[in-house]
Design an enzyme around this catalytic site. Structure first.
Site, PDB file in Angstrom:
ATOM      1  N   LYS A  93       0.837  -1.212   0.000  1.00  0.00           N
ATOM      2  CA  LYS A  93       0.000   0.000   0.000  1.00  0.00           C
ATOM      3  C   LYS A  93       0.865   1.252   0.000  1.00  0.00           C
ATOM      4  CE  LYS A  93      -1.608   1.577   3.995  1.00  0.00           C
ATOM      5  NZ  LYS A  93      -1.227   2.967   4.308  1.00  0.00           N
ATOM      6  N   ASN A  94       1.899   1.282   0.851  1.00  0.00           N
ATOM      7  CA  ASN A  94       2.697   2.502   1.011  1.00  0.00           C
ATOM      8  C   ASN A  94       3.705   2.730  -0.102  1.00  0.00           C
ATOM      9  OD1 ASN A  94       1.204   3.075   3.220  1.00  0.00           O
ATOM     10  ND2 ASN A  94       2.730   2.419   4.704  1.00  0.00           N
ATOM     11  N   ARG A 139      -4.782  10.506   4.591  1.00  0.00           N
ATOM     12  CA  ARG A 139      -3.732  11.521   4.702  1.00  0.00           C
ATOM     13  C   ARG A 139      -2.763  11.462   3.530  1.00  0.00           C
ATOM     14  NH1 ARG A 139      -2.388  13.677   8.876  1.00  0.00           N
ATOM     15  NH2 ARG A 139      -0.289  13.793   8.077  1.00  0.00           N
ATOM     16  N   CYS A 169      -4.423  12.599  13.131  1.00  0.00           N
ATOM     17  CA  CYS A 169      -5.128  11.320  13.061  1.00  0.00           C
ATOM     18  C   CYS A 169      -4.937  10.594  14.381  1.00  0.00           C
ATOM     19  CB  CYS A 169      -4.667  10.502  11.864  1.00  0.00           C
ATOM     20  SG  CYS A 169      -3.203   9.511  12.144  1.00  0.00           S
ATOM     21  N   ARG A 171       0.827  14.589  13.217  1.00  0.00           N
ATOM     22  CA  ARG A 171       1.316  14.357  11.846  1.00  0.00           C
ATOM     23  C   ARG A 171       1.316  15.618  10.986  1.00  0.00           C
ATOM     24  NH1 ARG A 171      -0.939   8.680   9.714  1.00  0.00           N
ATOM     25  NH2 ARG A 171       0.929   8.818   8.432  1.00  0.00           N
ATOM     26  N   PRO A 172       2.087  16.635  11.352  1.00  0.00           N
ATOM     27  CA  PRO A 172       2.161  17.857  10.548  1.00  0.00           C
ATOM     28  C   PRO A 172       2.855  17.592   9.210  1.00  0.00           C
ATOM     29  CG  PRO A 172       3.851  17.869  12.249  1.00  0.00           C
ATOM     30  CD  PRO A 172       3.011  16.647  12.498  1.00  0.00           C
ATOM     31  N   ILE A 173       2.790  18.526   8.268  1.00  0.00           N
ATOM     32  CA  ILE A 173       3.478  18.406   6.977  1.00  0.00           C
ATOM     33  C   ILE A 173       4.448  19.567   6.774  1.00  0.00           C
ATOM     34  CG2 ILE A 173       1.697  17.001   5.838  1.00  0.00           C
ATOM     35  CD1 ILE A 173       0.877  19.754   4.458  1.00  0.00           C
ATOM     36  N   ASP A 174       4.917  20.149   7.880  1.00  0.00           N
ATOM     37  CA  ASP A 174       5.809  21.314   7.790  1.00  0.00           C
ATOM     38  C   ASP A 174       7.076  21.009   6.996  1.00  0.00           C
ATOM     39  OD1 ASP A 174       7.872  20.849  10.614  1.00  0.00           O
ATOM     40  OD2 ASP A 174       6.184  19.558  10.078  1.00  0.00           O
ATOM     41  N   ASP A 224       4.831   0.443  12.045  1.00  0.00           N
ATOM     42  CA  ASP A 224       3.601  -0.166  11.544  1.00  0.00           C
ATOM     43  C   ASP A 224       3.434  -1.619  11.962  1.00  0.00           C
ATOM     44  OD1 ASP A 224       3.587   1.660   8.367  1.00  0.00           O
ATOM     45  OD2 ASP A 224       3.068   2.252  10.402  1.00  0.00           O
ATOM     46  N   VAL A 231       8.313   6.941  16.779  1.00  0.00           N
ATOM     47  CA  VAL A 231       7.949   7.629  15.527  1.00  0.00           C
ATOM     48  C   VAL A 231       6.685   8.466  15.689  1.00  0.00           C
ATOM     49  CG1 VAL A 231       7.389   7.329  13.078  1.00  0.00           C
ATOM     50  CG2 VAL A 231       9.089   5.830  14.172  1.00  0.00           C
ATOM     51  N   ARG A 260      -8.563  -0.756   4.758  1.00  0.00           N
ATOM     52  CA  ARG A 260      -7.783   0.309   4.122  1.00  0.00           C
ATOM     53  C   ARG A 260      -6.444  -0.192   3.605  1.00  0.00           C
ATOM     54  NH1 ARG A 260      -6.870   5.530   7.300  1.00  0.00           N
ATOM     55  NH2 ARG A 260      -5.735   5.792   5.325  1.00  0.00           N
TER      56      ARG A 260
HETATM   57  C1  EPZ Z   1       4.397   6.944   6.326  1.00  0.00           C
HETATM   58  O1  EPZ Z   1       3.633   8.006   6.897  1.00  0.00           O
HETATM   59  C2  EPZ Z   1       3.449   5.754   6.203  1.00  0.00           C
HETATM   60  N1  EPZ Z   1       2.336   6.112   5.352  1.00  0.00           N
HETATM   61  C3  EPZ Z   1       2.947   5.355   7.590  1.00  0.00           C
HETATM   62  O2  EPZ Z   1       2.146   4.180   7.466  1.00  0.00           O
HETATM   63  C4  EPZ Z   1       4.145   5.022   8.468  1.00  0.00           C
HETATM   64  O3  EPZ Z   1       3.708   4.755   9.777  1.00  0.00           O
HETATM   65  C5  EPZ Z   1       5.125   6.211   8.506  1.00  0.00           C
HETATM   66  O4  EPZ Z   1       5.504   6.590   7.171  1.00  0.00           O
HETATM   67  C6  EPZ Z   1       6.398   5.897   9.275  1.00  0.00           C
HETATM   68  O5  EPZ Z   1       7.018   4.778   8.777  1.00  0.00           O
HETATM   69  C7  EPZ Z   1       2.510   6.079   3.992  1.00  0.00           C
HETATM   70  O6  EPZ Z   1       3.564   5.791   3.467  1.00  0.00           O
HETATM   71  C8  EPZ Z   1       1.320   6.414   3.159  1.00  0.00           C
HETATM   72  P1  EPZ Z   1       6.485  10.333   8.332  1.00  0.00           P
HETATM   73  P2  EPZ Z   1       4.190   9.518   6.897  1.00  0.00           P
HETATM   74  O7  EPZ Z   1       6.338  11.611   7.586  1.00  0.00           O
HETATM   75  O8  EPZ Z   1       5.008   9.742   5.696  1.00  0.00           O
HETATM   76  C9  EPZ Z   1       6.803  13.684  11.739  1.00  0.00           C
HETATM   77  C10 EPZ Z   1       0.293   2.770   7.800  1.00  0.00           C
HETATM   78  O9  EPZ Z   1      -0.150   2.206   8.821  1.00  0.00           O
HETATM   79  N2  EPZ Z   1       6.682  14.671  10.645  1.00  0.00           N
HETATM   80  O10 EPZ Z   1       7.640   9.482   8.016  1.00  0.00           O
HETATM   81  O11 EPZ Z   1       3.038  10.396   7.155  1.00  0.00           O
HETATM   82  C11 EPZ Z   1       5.528  12.845  11.913  1.00  0.00           C
HETATM   83  O12 EPZ Z   1       4.570  13.502  12.683  1.00  0.00           O
HETATM   84  C12 EPZ Z   1       0.774   4.224   7.878  1.00  0.00           C
HETATM   85  O13 EPZ Z   1       0.385   2.215   6.693  1.00  0.00           O
HETATM   86  C13 EPZ Z   1       6.779  16.014  10.947  1.00  0.00           C
HETATM   87  O14 EPZ Z   1       6.950  16.405  12.100  1.00  0.00           O
HETATM   88  O15 EPZ Z   1       5.129   9.490   8.179  1.00  0.00           O
HETATM   89  C14 EPZ Z   1       6.073  11.586  12.565  1.00  0.00           C
HETATM   90  O16 EPZ Z   1       6.200  11.783  13.931  1.00  0.00           O
HETATM   91  C15 EPZ Z   1       0.512   4.847   9.210  1.00  0.00           C
HETATM   92  N3  EPZ Z   1       6.658  16.905   9.926  1.00  0.00           N
HETATM   93  C16 EPZ Z   1       7.443  11.434  11.907  1.00  0.00           C
HETATM   94  O17 EPZ Z   1       7.802  12.720  11.397  1.00  0.00           O
HETATM   95  C17 EPZ Z   1       6.471  16.523   8.616  1.00  0.00           C
HETATM   96  O18 EPZ Z   1       6.360  17.363   7.718  1.00  0.00           O
HETATM   97  C18 EPZ Z   1       7.504  10.418  10.767  1.00  0.00           C
HETATM   98  O19 EPZ Z   1       6.435  10.664   9.898  1.00  0.00           O
HETATM   99  C19 EPZ Z   1       6.381  15.149   8.334  1.00  0.00           C
HETATM  100  C20 EPZ Z   1       6.498  14.236   9.367  1.00  0.00           C
END
Ligand code: EPZ
Length: 418
Positions: free
Chosen positions: A22-23, A93, A117, A122-125, A305, A327, A397
């Site tokens: 999926k990812n 998301r 969520c 989970r910010p996107i900054d 995960d 994480v 999902r």
């Molecule tokens: C991906 O999410 C996966 N989703 C998640 O899988 C997975 O848990 C995660 O990576 C970690 O491995 C997809 O690939 C679609 P991150 P993502 O950005 O990219 C912080 C599942 O169950 N962060 O690597 O959203 C964030 O809050 C899902 O399949 C910021 O602070 O995760 C987290 O604490 C759940 N600012 C950490 O970084 C940002 O701009 C890692 O998040 C981006 C992230």
């Protein structure tokens, strides 16, 4: 709303085939927005998040997407609409992955902010900071990310924190930017490397994906290609843990054992016998399980995960297992449900201590998110009596035909239509 009923305990046996990841497929589908020409993805899982992404891309003007028997085809028309609405993004998301491709292809994009969520804020900054470094103008208005910038330029970017979709969004954007982009402190997940392999098949020039530093030389256009999506390592890990939790022996097929290094190591230290053969892993019971600590970290370390599923497994092990989640800040929603089944778990900060063995008993429980629902299935398979999991939509999902697959392994499991 559907529920899942399990009559436990059971001992899993037999063979099960893993679906595509999926990812990996979600960012690859978003990348289709940048591709000029017919594209074909194979080994695509038929899960709800894929259906949602098809709706998102359809809303953006890609009318020619079709998923049939694990093959997703697109004729490759130019997106006509730069806006991804709240109603679709709130469902998934990962829709944020269209931000970079829309900006790169159309020079503008309007994408609903994903919001928080169940597992964290989970910010996107980090996505936004990097796009601004490439010359994009980005404003947050009325709950939307509004971005513009024609022909973005390459940049030297270091992520403050490893982010999977952040790395993917910028890698896609940089593929059509002017000049060279160097990304540092990247996420190294296999899904990131698979996206790069797909983009390179379409004519991109990406090097180093899957490592900490990725270099992208922008090109003028991307052409269509065919790409096979990698297997889902999280689905494979879920089956390995379910088998170990029931004291069963199964073979997980069509997976990538090399993507599960940290997981296999941890399970072996618990006393689980695992044998890797090509694209298959065989689990054999080998006496009582030992409690082993685990700490979630970005790849190649233990994946967040699989944290919840591992916790369900540790309820059966001898001793105390300390499970630390680094994480996401709120990924212990399943603890309360496991306690309802008789688990002994103490939480302090980001560490949960599981004391075992604690025989579980079946109970009505509620899933809070995708991986928590997988955890409750692993718990229900080893519990005495009936477990009824509500909000089963979470599992759909990200797991393809999950009830059928567990049934072929001998589980007494069924879907109860709601
Ligand atoms: C991906 O999410 C996966 N989703 C998640 O899988 C997975 O848990 C995660 O990576 C970690 O491995 C997809 O690939 C679609 P991150 P993502 O950005 O990219 C912080 C599942 O169950 N962060 O690597 O959203 C964030 O809050 C899902 O399949 C910021 O602070 O995760 C987290 O604490 C759940 N600012 C950490 O970084 C940002 O701009 C890692 O998040 C981006 C992230």
């Amino acid at each position: 709303m559907d529920r899942i009923r399990i009559a436990g305990p059971c001992t899993l046996s037999g063979r099960v085939r893993v679906s595509g990841a999926k990812n990996a497929v979600l960012p690859e589908m978003a990348a289709m927005l940048m591709i000029d020409g017919p594209t074909r993805l194979t080994n695509v899982p038929d899960v709800h998040d894929v259906t949602t992404m098809i709706k998102v891309l359809g809303h953006l003007g890609m009318q020619d997407l079709e998923l049939r028997d694990g093959v997703l085809t697109a004729a490759g028309c130019e997106p006509s609409e730069p806006e991804a609405p709240y109603d679709l993004v709130r469902k998934m998301r990962a829709s944020i992955l269209v931000l970079g491709p829309l900006l790169a292809r159309l020079g503008r994009a309007k994408v609903s902010l994903p919001g928080g969520c169940a597992i964290g804020a989970r910010p996107i900054d980090l996505h936004i900071t990097a796009l601004r470094q490439m010359g994009a103008r980005i404003d947050i208005e009325h709950g939307y990310v509004v971005a513009s910038g024609t022909r973005l330029r390459g940049a030297q970017i270091r992520f403050d924190k490893q982010t999977v979709t952040g790395t993917e969004n910028i890698m896609m954007t940089a593929s059509l930017a002017d000049g060279r982009t160097v990304l540092r402190n990247c996420a190294q997940e296999p899904e990131v490397a698979d996206l790069a392999a797909f983009l390179n098949a379409c004519g991109a020039r990406i090097e180093g994906a899957g490592g900490a530093t990725v270099t992208i030389d922008g090109v003028d256009r991307l052409r269509g290609a065919t790409h096979a999506v990698i297997p889902d390592r999280i689905e494979a890990g879920t089956f390995l843990m379910a088998a170990a939790a029931t004291g069963g022996g199964i073979t997980v097929e069509a997976c990538r054992p090399d993507h599960l290094g940290a997981v296999i190591d941890t399970l072996r230290r618990c006393g689980v016998q695992l044998q890797e053969q090509g694209d298959a892993i065989t689990v054999r019971p080998d006496g009582p399980l030992r409690a082993v600590d685990a700490k979630t970290l970005p790849y190649p370390e233990f994946p967040t995960d699989l944290q919840a599923q591992y916790m369900a497994l540790m309820t059966r092990a001898r001793g105390d297992a300390r499970i630390t989640e680094t994480v996401f800040e709120n990924r212990f929603m399943h603890v309360g449900e496991l306690r309802r089944m008789g688990a002994r778990i103490e939480v302090e900060g980001q560490t949960a201590t599981v004391t075992g063995p604690a025989p579980l008993s079946g109970a009505p429980v509620m899933a809070s998110d995708l991986r928590a629902s997988a955890c409750l299935i692993v718990a229900g398979l080893q519990a005495e009596g009936e477990t009824m999991i509500s909000r089963a939509y979470h599992i759909d999902r990200g797991y393809e035909h999950v009830v059928t697959k567990f049934r072929t392994l001998g589980a007494r499991i069924e879907r109860v239509r709601g």
